[in-house]
Design a protein around this motif. Structure first.
Motif, PDB file in Angstrom:
ATOM      1  N   SER A   1     -21.641 -34.903 -92.613  1.00 51.42           N
ATOM      2  CA  SER A   1     -20.453 -34.214 -93.121  1.00 51.42           C
ATOM      3  C   SER A   1     -19.645 -35.129 -94.024  1.00 51.42           C
ATOM      4  O   SER A   1     -19.163 -34.704 -95.087  1.00 51.42           O
ATOM      5  CB  SER A   1     -19.586 -33.723 -91.957  1.00 51.42           C
ATOM      6  OG  SER A   1     -20.274 -32.774 -91.192  1.00 51.42           O
ATOM      7  N   TYR A   2     -19.507 -36.373 -93.614  1.00 52.58           N
ATOM      8  CA  TYR A   2     -18.750 -37.354 -94.393  1.00 52.58           C
ATOM      9  C   TYR A   2     -19.357 -37.517 -95.790  1.00 52.58           C
ATOM     10  O   TYR A   2     -18.644 -37.526 -96.793  1.00 52.58           O
ATOM     11  CB  TYR A   2     -18.728 -38.695 -93.662  1.00 52.58           C
ATOM     12  CG  TYR A   2     -18.153 -39.825 -94.458  1.00 52.58           C
ATOM     13  CD1 TYR A   2     -16.781 -39.983 -94.581  1.00 52.58           C
ATOM     14  CD2 TYR A   2     -18.987 -40.737 -95.093  1.00 52.58           C
ATOM     15  CE1 TYR A   2     -16.249 -41.020 -95.322  1.00 52.58           C
ATOM     16  CE2 TYR A   2     -18.468 -41.781 -95.834  1.00 52.58           C
ATOM     17  CZ  TYR A   2     -17.097 -41.917 -95.952  1.00 52.58           C
ATOM     18  OH  TYR A   2     -16.575 -42.941 -96.695  1.00 52.58           O
ATOM     19  N   GLN A   3     -20.664 -37.632 -95.843  1.00 51.46           N
ATOM     20  CA  GLN A   3     -21.336 -37.883 -97.120  1.00 51.46           C
ATOM     21  C   GLN A   3     -21.202 -36.725 -98.098  1.00 51.46           C
ATOM     22  O   GLN A   3     -21.144 -36.944 -99.307  1.00 51.46           O
ATOM     23  CB  GLN A   3     -22.814 -38.194 -96.880  1.00 51.46           C
ATOM     24  CG  GLN A   3     -23.019 -39.528 -96.204  1.00 51.46           C
ATOM     25  CD  GLN A   3     -24.442 -39.715 -95.718  1.00 51.46           C
ATOM     26  OE1 GLN A   3     -25.241 -38.805 -95.716  1.00 51.46           O
ATOM     27  NE2 GLN A   3     -24.744 -40.935 -95.292  1.00 51.46           N
TER      28      GLN A   3
ATOM     29  N   LYS B   1     -12.098 -37.034 -94.640  1.00 54.22           N
ATOM     30  CA  LYS B   1     -13.135 -38.069 -94.803  1.00 54.22           C
ATOM     31  C   LYS B   1     -12.853 -39.280 -93.911  1.00 54.22           C
ATOM     32  O   LYS B   1     -13.774 -39.829 -93.304  1.00 54.22           O
ATOM     33  CB  LYS B   1     -13.246 -38.493 -96.267  1.00 54.22           C
ATOM     34  CG  LYS B   1     -13.997 -37.475 -97.109  1.00 54.22           C
ATOM     35  CD  LYS B   1     -14.414 -38.039 -98.428  1.00 54.22           C
ATOM     36  CE  LYS B   1     -15.567 -38.990 -98.195  1.00 54.22           C
ATOM     37  NZ  LYS B   1     -16.292 -39.359 -99.381  1.00 54.22           N
TER      38      LYS B   1
ATOM     39  N   TRP C   1      -7.613 -31.041 -91.393  1.00 56.52           N
ATOM     40  CA  TRP C   1      -8.797 -31.560 -92.089  1.00 56.52           C
ATOM     41  C   TRP C   1      -9.124 -30.730 -93.319  1.00 56.52           C
ATOM     42  O   TRP C   1      -9.488 -31.269 -94.361  1.00 56.52           O
ATOM     43  CB  TRP C   1      -9.993 -31.611 -91.148  1.00 56.52           C
ATOM     44  CG  TRP C   1      -9.918 -32.669 -90.096  1.00 56.52           C
ATOM     45  CD1 TRP C   1      -8.792 -33.197 -89.535  1.00 56.52           C
ATOM     46  CD2 TRP C   1     -11.015 -33.315 -89.452  1.00 56.52           C
ATOM     47  NE1 TRP C   1      -9.125 -34.121 -88.583  1.00 56.52           N
ATOM     48  CE2 TRP C   1     -10.485 -34.210 -88.515  1.00 56.52           C
ATOM     49  CE3 TRP C   1     -12.391 -33.187 -89.565  1.00 56.52           C
ATOM     50  CZ2 TRP C   1     -11.283 -35.010 -87.701  1.00 56.52           C
ATOM     51  CZ3 TRP C   1     -13.192 -33.986 -88.763  1.00 56.52           C
ATOM     52  CH2 TRP C   1     -12.640 -34.892 -87.840  1.00 56.52           C
TER      53      TRP C   1
ATOM     54  N   ALA D   1     -21.523 -36.176 -88.005  1.00 54.17           N
ATOM     55  CA  ALA D   1     -20.293 -36.609 -88.680  1.00 54.17           C
ATOM     56  C   ALA D   1     -20.630 -37.399 -89.947  1.00 54.17           C
ATOM     57  O   ALA D   1     -19.954 -37.241 -90.977  1.00 54.17           O
ATOM     58  CB  ALA D   1     -19.427 -37.445 -87.743  1.00 54.17           C
ATOM     59  N   ALA D   2     -21.673 -38.227 -89.893  1.00 57.24           N
ATOM     60  CA  ALA D   2     -22.090 -38.994 -91.077  1.00 57.24           C
ATOM     61  C   ALA D   2     -22.538 -38.050 -92.189  1.00 57.24           C
ATOM     62  O   ALA D   2     -22.170 -38.234 -93.359  1.00 57.24           O
ATOM     63  CB  ALA D   2     -23.211 -39.953 -90.711  1.00 57.24           C
TER      64      ALA D   2
ATOM     65  N   LYS E   1     -17.675 -40.732 -86.739  1.00 63.43           N
ATOM     66  CA  LYS E   1     -19.042 -41.236 -86.861  1.00 63.43           C
ATOM     67  C   LYS E   1     -19.180 -42.592 -86.172  1.00 63.43           C
ATOM     68  O   LYS E   1     -20.093 -42.810 -85.369  1.00 63.43           O
ATOM     69  CB  LYS E   1     -19.412 -41.350 -88.338  1.00 63.43           C
ATOM     70  CG  LYS E   1     -20.747 -42.030 -88.604  1.00 63.43           C
ATOM     71  CD  LYS E   1     -20.959 -42.295 -90.083  1.00 63.43           C
ATOM     72  CE  LYS E   1     -20.104 -43.377 -90.652  1.00 63.43           C
ATOM     73  NZ  LYS E   1     -20.506 -44.742 -90.355  1.00 63.43           N
TER      74      LYS E   1
ATOM     75  N   TRP F   1     -18.739 -34.204 -97.844  1.00 65.47           N
ATOM     76  CA  TRP F   1     -17.474 -33.499 -97.643  1.00 65.47           C
ATOM     77  C   TRP F   1     -16.822 -33.032 -98.936  1.00 65.47           C
ATOM     78  O   TRP F   1     -16.398 -31.881 -99.050  1.00 65.47           O
ATOM     79  CB  TRP F   1     -16.503 -34.361 -96.840  1.00 65.47           C
ATOM     80  CG  TRP F   1     -15.304 -33.573 -96.422  1.00 65.47           C
ATOM     81  CD1 TRP F   1     -14.057 -33.623 -96.957  1.00 65.47           C
ATOM     82  CD2 TRP F   1     -15.264 -32.562 -95.407  1.00 65.47           C
ATOM     83  NE1 TRP F   1     -13.232 -32.723 -96.333  1.00 65.47           N
ATOM     84  CE2 TRP F   1     -13.961 -32.057 -95.371  1.00 65.47           C
ATOM     85  CE3 TRP F   1     -16.202 -32.049 -94.530  1.00 65.47           C
ATOM     86  CZ2 TRP F   1     -13.553 -31.064 -94.498  1.00 65.47           C
ATOM     87  CZ3 TRP F   1     -15.806 -31.052 -93.648  1.00 65.47           C
ATOM     88  CH2 TRP F   1     -14.501 -30.576 -93.646  1.00 65.47           C
TER      89      TRP F   1
ATOM     90  N   GLU G   1     -11.182 -39.229 -91.079  1.00 66.22           N
ATOM     91  CA  GLU G   1     -11.438 -38.784 -89.702  1.00 66.22           C
ATOM     92  C   GLU G   1     -12.931 -38.687 -89.422  1.00 66.22           C
ATOM     93  O   GLU G   1     -13.394 -39.056 -88.338  1.00 66.22           O
ATOM     94  CB  GLU G   1     -10.758 -37.441 -89.438  1.00 66.22           C
ATOM     95  CG  GLU G   1      -9.246 -37.503 -89.405  1.00 66.22           C
ATOM     96  CD  GLU G   1      -8.693 -38.222 -88.185  1.00 66.22           C
ATOM     97  OE1 GLU G   1      -9.426 -38.421 -87.204  1.00 66.22           O
ATOM     98  OE2 GLU G   1      -7.508 -38.576 -88.224  1.00 66.22           O
ATOM     99  N   LEU G   2     -13.701 -38.172 -90.369  1.00 63.25           N
ATOM    100  CA  LEU G   2     -15.149 -38.070 -90.188  1.00 63.25           C
ATOM    101  C   LEU G   2     -15.784 -39.450 -90.051  1.00 63.25           C
ATOM    102  O   LEU G   2     -16.670 -39.664 -89.220  1.00 63.25           O
ATOM    103  CB  LEU G   2     -15.780 -37.311 -91.355  1.00 63.25           C
ATOM    104  CG  LEU G   2     -15.549 -35.810 -91.365  1.00 63.25           C
ATOM    105  CD1 LEU G   2     -15.881 -35.218 -92.735  1.00 63.25           C
ATOM    106  CD2 LEU G   2     -16.357 -35.133 -90.261  1.00 63.25           C
ATOM    107  N   HIS G   3     -15.327 -40.388 -90.867  1.00 60.67           N
ATOM    108  CA  HIS G   3     -15.851 -41.760 -90.796  1.00 60.67           C
ATOM    109  C   HIS G   3     -15.518 -42.390 -89.448  1.00 60.67           C
ATOM    110  O   HIS G   3     -16.361 -43.049 -88.830  1.00 60.67           O
ATOM    111  CB  HIS G   3     -15.278 -42.591 -91.947  1.00 60.67           C
ATOM    112  CG  HIS G   3     -15.932 -43.908 -92.100  1.00 60.67           C
ATOM    113  ND1 HIS G   3     -15.469 -45.040 -91.469  1.00 60.67           N
ATOM    114  CD2 HIS G   3     -17.036 -44.280 -92.788  1.00 60.67           C
ATOM    115  CE1 HIS G   3     -16.246 -46.057 -91.776  1.00 60.67           C
ATOM    116  NE2 HIS G   3     -17.206 -45.621 -92.571  1.00 60.67           N
TER     117      HIS G   3
END
Length: 112
Positions: free
Chosen positions: A74-76, A49, A41, A71-72, A56, A78, A51-53
């Motif tokens: 972190s995704y936003q 991204k 990652w 996770a959301a 989530k 990242w 994987e995070l999506h």
């Protein structure tokens, strides 16, 4: 609800069918039992991204809203994180994932 896992919400996402919900939980465990591959990652932000999506969405489906929210978040952010901040995010995600896996194991052991 165990704090990390809202079983009623997860069941609602699975048409209130315990067999479907249990199968989804089993698949979640197969995918995440060994945790997050932080090395991969951190080395590939686009892969992270995706994987995070995925994490989530799957967490929301099974009723794991705290991890889904984390996770959301972190995704936003990242692509804007420093390497150290990304490591910290993954450590927090990994810790929450461990708590969730224990909660899923406890739930599945209780019903079987």
């Amino acid at each position: 609800m165990t704090g990390v896992l809202d079983i009623n919400q997860g069941l609602r996402h699975c048409n209130n069918d315990p067999a479907i919900y249990n199968a989804v939980l089993q698949q979640f465990l197969l995918q995440y039992r060994d945790g997050i591959n932080t090395t991969t990652w951190l080395a590939d932000p686009e892969h992270a991204k995706i994987e995070l999506h995925t994490l989530k969405g799957l967490c929301a489906t099974i009723g794991a809203l705290p991890l889904s929210t984390l996770a959301a978040h972190s995704y936003q952010q990242w692509t804007e994180l420093t390497a150290n901040d990304a490591k910290d995010e993954l450590q927090q995600l990994s810790l929450e994932l461990q708590h969730l896996i224990r909660a899923i194991d406890n739930y599945l052991n209780k019903i079987n």
